[in-house]
Enzyme design. Structure first.
Site, PDB file in Angstrom:
ATOM      1  N   TRP A 129    -135.273 -24.938   0.058  1.00 43.90           N
ATOM      2  CA  TRP A 129    -135.746 -25.257  -0.936  1.00 43.90           C
ATOM      3  C   TRP A 129    -136.416 -24.361  -1.962  1.00 43.90           C
ATOM      4  O   TRP A 129    -136.613 -24.346  -2.559  1.00 43.90           O
ATOM      5  CB  TRP A 129    -136.394 -26.419  -1.335  1.00 43.90           C
ATOM      6  CG  TRP A 129    -135.614 -27.207  -0.328  1.00 43.90           C
ATOM      7  CD1 TRP A 129    -135.532 -28.328   0.378  1.00 43.90           C
ATOM      8  CD2 TRP A 129    -134.365 -27.987  -1.326  1.00 43.90           C
ATOM      9  NE1 TRP A 129    -134.544 -29.420   0.961  1.00 43.90           N
ATOM     10  CE2 TRP A 129    -133.505 -29.445  -0.724  1.00 43.90           C
ATOM     11  CE3 TRP A 129    -133.595 -27.435  -2.949  1.00 43.90           C
ATOM     12  CZ2 TRP A 129    -132.529 -29.291  -1.708  1.00 43.90           C
ATOM     13  CZ3 TRP A 129    -132.543 -28.779  -3.090  1.00 43.90           C
ATOM     14  CH2 TRP A 129    -132.320 -29.324  -2.669  1.00 43.90           C
TER      15      TRP A 129
ATOM     16  N   ASP B 182    -144.636 -26.722  -3.587  1.00 36.78           N
ATOM     17  CA  ASP B 182    -143.340 -28.228  -3.392  1.00 36.78           C
ATOM     18  C   ASP B 182    -143.349 -29.015  -2.623  1.00 36.78           C
ATOM     19  O   ASP B 182    -143.295 -29.172  -1.570  1.00 36.78           O
ATOM     20  CB  ASP B 182    -141.984 -27.268  -3.575  1.00 36.78           C
ATOM     21  CG  ASP B 182    -141.304 -28.069  -3.642  1.00 36.78           C
ATOM     22  OD1 ASP B 182    -141.387 -29.892  -3.678  1.00 36.78           O
ATOM     23  OD2 ASP B 182    -139.833 -27.847  -3.478  1.00 36.78           O
TER      24      ASP B 182
ATOM     25  N   LYS C 136    -138.635 -39.364  -2.357  1.00 39.55           N
ATOM     26  CA  LYS C 136    -138.814 -39.441  -1.360  1.00 39.55           C
ATOM     27  C   LYS C 136    -140.048 -39.879  -0.525  1.00 39.55           C
ATOM     28  O   LYS C 136    -139.246 -42.006   0.023  1.00 39.55           O
ATOM     29  CB  LYS C 136    -138.996 -38.248  -0.317  1.00 39.55           C
ATOM     30  CG  LYS C 136    -137.887 -37.637   0.111  1.00 39.55           C
ATOM     31  CD  LYS C 136    -136.974 -36.767  -0.848  1.00 39.55           C
ATOM     32  CE  LYS C 136    -136.304 -35.271  -0.409  1.00 39.55           C
ATOM     33  NZ  LYS C 136    -135.385 -34.955  -2.231  1.00 39.55           N
TER      34      LYS C 136
HETATM   35  N1  PMP Z   1    -137.887 -29.744  -3.351  1.00 37.04           N
HETATM   36  C1  PMP Z   1    -137.496 -30.205  -2.009  1.00 37.04           C
HETATM   37  C2  PMP Z   1    -138.396 -29.797  -0.890  1.00 37.04           C
HETATM   38  C3  PMP Z   1    -136.360 -31.067  -1.852  1.00 37.04           C
HETATM   39  O1  PMP Z   1    -136.307 -31.829  -0.645  1.00 37.04           O
HETATM   40  C4  PMP Z   1    -135.414 -30.790  -2.985  1.00 37.04           C
HETATM   41  C5  PMP Z   1    -134.123 -32.474  -2.921  1.00 37.04           C
HETATM   42  N2  PMP Z   1    -134.530 -32.813  -1.420  1.00 37.04           N
HETATM   43  C6  PMP Z   1    -135.791 -30.563  -4.519  1.00 37.04           C
HETATM   44  C7  PMP Z   1    -136.896 -29.641  -3.850  1.00 37.04           C
HETATM   45  C8  PMP Z   1    -134.763 -30.950  -5.423  1.00 37.04           C
HETATM   46  O2  PMP Z   1    -134.773 -32.100  -5.963  1.00 37.04           O
HETATM   47  P1  PMP Z   1    -134.322 -32.737  -7.177  1.00 37.04           P
HETATM   48  O3  PMP Z   1    -132.978 -32.971  -5.951  1.00 37.04           O
HETATM   49  O4  PMP Z   1    -134.879 -33.544  -6.945  1.00 37.04           O
HETATM   50  O5  PMP Z   1    -133.736 -31.424  -7.692  1.00 37.04           O
END
Ligand code: PMP
Length: 328
Positions: free
Chosen positions: A66, A135, A159
């Site tokens: 990520w 994040d 989450k």
């Molecule tokens: N950051 C993290 C730490 C994630 O776990 C995720 C999705 N699993 C995201 C960003 C991306 O999120 P989204 O699917 O809502 O765009």
């Protein structure tokens, strides 16, 4: 129900106030409820903040999928420095003595919990005064956090605090108003803050659900209680892994093992896929689903978000013990 009605105003304000209370968010921070998910903020962060300083550059820690995606996206809008030697595998956090922080960076970015790899920061990086951005999508409200140490925190709600559709952005007020001119208006923090996150129709229902989840967190003891529960839950699973004589193995450095996402292999270090398949089949028969590891790493991943109870984790642990006995 109109998003501008007094009824919805009560819902969105209540959600904001609860969040402020649960995380002790200081007065000089805005809380925004945006759309576009965590990925939307991979763009939103550089679009709003990379121009904070003249050089238009930002420092990134890349400790998993990520943060790697976030760094790649930021490259569209400015210069990105990955401040540590590249990792061969996402199983550790490079020691801070190896970080080459750039004092003229507009911000330093990291992902507090790498969901795919199960790598979690249990400390707040020292950026020597540069604005810190995190994040927290997959460990938001899993424990208290000192918001005042951050310029910005963002998290998709799906989450730990609700369902998909709303992304929380907590941003220090003085960092707003310097967005790049190409920043889409719906991602412009100052515009959204000036409109109480209602510049355009927000994800009303997701905000409503988030409000209910925040109430549930408050009624169950708040962020401190979540911290204690999440430690208890993850300890149960790591304990079995650690005492399985290598039958279960987690590749992540002990110092940064995530309390939220526990990736592990079964049978041998690189994983015995047929055993893992049989583990997943048995789990599914017992009503435990979504235990398959992310497709990029394989194996198993137990995600123990706030909604997962200690009893749920004990059921998983009992199954892991049973599977170990039957296959060792
Ligand atoms: N950051 C993290 C730490 C994630 O776990 C995720 C999705 N699993 C995201 C960003 C991306 O999120 P989204 O699917 O809502 O765009």
């Amino acid at each position: 129900m109109s998003h501008r009605s007094s009824d919805f105003t009560k819902i969105i304000n209540a959600a904001e106030n609860l969040l402020r209370e649960l995380l002790n968010v200081p007065e000089n921070y805005k809380i925004l409820f945006l759309q576009g998910g965590g990925s939307g903020q991979f763009s939103g962060v550089p679009l709003n903040l990379i121009g904070l300083k003249e050089d238009g550059c930002a420092d990134y820690l890349v400790t998993g999928t990520w943060s790697a995606k976030a760094a790649k996206e930021a490259e569209k809008y400015g210069k990105v420095n990955v401040i540590h030697p590249k990792l061969d595998s996402y199983t550790k956090i490079p020691d801070s003595s190896t970080w080459s922080l750039n004092p003229s960076a507009s911000y330093v970015y990291y992902c507090c919990n790498e969901t795919v790899h199960g790598v979690e920061f249990n400390f707040i990086p020292d950026t020597k005064g540069v604005v810190l951005v995190s994040d927290m999508s997959s460990n938001f409200l899993s424990r208290p956090v000192d918001v005042s140490k951050f310029g910005l925190i963002f998290a998709g709600a799906q989450k730990n605090v609700g369902c998909a559709g709303v992304t929380v952005v907590i941003v220090r007020e003085d960092l707003m108003g310097k967005a790049l001119k190409e920043c889409p208006i719906i991602l412009d923090y100052q515009v959204q803050a000036g409109n109480n996150s209602l510049y355009n129709t927000p994800s009303c229902f997701s905000i409503y659900i988030m409000g209910l989840v925040l109430e549930w967190i408050r009624n169950n003891g708040g962020a401190d209680a979540m911290k204690q529960l999440n430690k208890q839950k993850s300890d149960i699973v790591y304990d079995i892994i650690n005492h399985s004589d290598g039958f279960y193995s987690c590749p992540v450095d002990v110092a940064c093992r995530s309390r939220m996402n526990i990736p592990f292999r079964i049978g041998k270090k690189e994983g015995d896929e047929s055993l893992e398949k049989s583990f997943l089949d048995g789990a599914s028969k017992r009503g435990m689903i979504s235990l398959k590891g992310h497709r990029s790493v394989g194996g198993i991943r137990a995600s123990l978000y706030n909604a997962v109870t200690v009893e749920d984790v004990k059921a998983l642990a009992a199954y892991m013990e049973e599977f170990l006995k039957d296959h060792q």
